[in-house]
Design an enzyme around this catalytic site. Structure first.
Site, PDB file in Angstrom:
ATOM      1  N   ASP A  81       0.848  -1.191   0.000  1.00 10.51           N
ATOM      2  CA  ASP A  81       0.000   0.000   0.000  1.00 10.51           C
ATOM      3  C   ASP A  81       0.884   1.242   0.000  1.00 10.51           C
ATOM      4  O   ASP A  81       1.892   1.283   0.716  1.00 10.51           O
ATOM      5  CB  ASP A  81      -0.914  -0.022   1.229  1.00 10.51           C
ATOM      6  N   ILE A  82       0.523   2.251  -0.790  1.00  8.44           N
ATOM      7  CA  ILE A  82       1.327   3.482  -0.837  1.00  8.44           C
ATOM      8  C   ILE A  82       1.113   4.363   0.388  1.00  8.44           C
ATOM      9  O   ILE A  82       1.884   5.283   0.614  1.00  8.44           O
ATOM     10  CB  ILE A  82       1.084   4.293  -2.126  1.00  8.44           C
ATOM     11  N   ASN A 107     -12.936  -3.513   2.563  1.00 10.90           N
ATOM     12  CA  ASN A 107     -13.823  -2.360   2.724  1.00 10.90           C
ATOM     13  C   ASN A 107     -14.818  -2.409   1.575  1.00 10.90           C
ATOM     14  O   ASN A 107     -14.442  -2.717   0.442  1.00 10.90           O
ATOM     15  CB  ASN A 107     -13.035  -1.047   2.670  1.00 10.90           C
ATOM     16  N   GLY A 144     -15.544   2.484   3.820  1.00  3.50           N
ATOM     17  CA  GLY A 144     -14.187   3.004   3.682  1.00  3.50           C
ATOM     18  C   GLY A 144     -13.500   2.653   2.369  1.00  3.50           C
ATOM     19  O   GLY A 144     -12.297   2.872   2.226  1.00  3.50           O
ATOM     20  N   GLN A 145     -14.245   2.133   1.393  1.00  2.00           N
ATOM     21  CA  GLN A 145     -13.636   1.782   0.110  1.00  2.00           C
ATOM     22  C   GLN A 145     -13.319   3.039  -0.679  1.00  2.00           C
ATOM     23  O   GLN A 145     -14.187   3.897  -0.866  1.00  2.00           O
ATOM     24  CB  GLN A 145     -14.563   0.868  -0.692  1.00  2.00           C
ATOM     25  N   HIS A 153     -10.307  -5.206  -3.043  1.00  3.52           N
ATOM     26  CA  HIS A 153      -8.944  -5.449  -2.576  1.00  3.52           C
ATOM     27  C   HIS A 153      -8.995  -5.851  -1.107  1.00  3.52           C
ATOM     28  O   HIS A 153      -9.728  -5.279  -0.317  1.00  3.52           O
ATOM     29  CB  HIS A 153      -8.045  -4.233  -2.794  1.00  3.52           C
ATOM     30  N   LEU A 154      -8.213  -6.853  -0.816  1.00  8.79           N
ATOM     31  CA  LEU A 154      -8.096  -7.366   0.542  1.00  8.79           C
ATOM     32  C   LEU A 154      -6.852  -6.738   1.166  1.00  8.79           C
ATOM     33  O   LEU A 154      -5.756  -6.868   0.624  1.00  8.79           O
ATOM     34  CB  LEU A 154      -7.978  -8.890   0.512  1.00  8.79           C
ATOM     35  N   HIS A 155      -7.044  -6.043   2.276  1.00  2.34           N
ATOM     36  CA  HIS A 155      -5.918  -5.465   3.007  1.00  2.34           C
ATOM     37  C   HIS A 155      -5.329  -6.545   3.919  1.00  2.34           C
ATOM     38  O   HIS A 155      -6.062  -7.208   4.649  1.00  2.34           O
ATOM     39  CB  HIS A 155      -6.386  -4.309   3.903  1.00  2.34           C
TER      40      HIS A 155
END
Length: 113
Positions: A31-32, A86, A92-93, A99-101
């Site tokens: 993640d950036i 999310n 919070g998307q 995408h899975l955090h």
């Protein structure tokens, strides 16, 4: 593929993320804007906007098992980690490509948000 989707551009190679894993179904990258020492996003290569549209049980399992394998690769599986999807604005998307955090490397707290 959606031409205006950031993550589809990653999959297409138009933008190069910091990749930690890739196979024919998924792409995983750092993640950036990390929220933990380890913060990796795992995405399907197929464009699916939100979790509400995910109807492939096999792909859902692949995303989770990929997270488990990357957690071991990153050295966080023994101490513990968190996985989060999310969904939509109130969830919070921010990017509308599921995408899975994968978060770890520190103590997580509850409630998360």
């Amino acid at each position: 593929m959606m031409s205006d989707c950031l993550f589809c551009k990653f999959v297409a190679g138009e933008i190069k993320p910091d990749v930690v894993y890739e196979d024919d179904q998924v792409l995983a990258f750092r993640d950036i804007n990390p929220q933990a020492p380890v913060h990796i996003l795992i995405i399907p290569k197929k464009h699916i906007a939100t979790l509400n549209e995910l109807d492939d049980q096999s792909l859902a399992g692949t995303l989770l098992l990929t997270a488990r394998n990357i957690a071991a690769q990153e050295g966080i599986s023994e101490e513990g980690y968190r996985t989060v999807f999310n969904c939509k604005q109130q969830g919070g998307q921010e990017v509308y490509h599921i995408h899975l955090h994968l978060l770890g490397g520190r103590q997580m707290t509850w409630p998360p948000g």
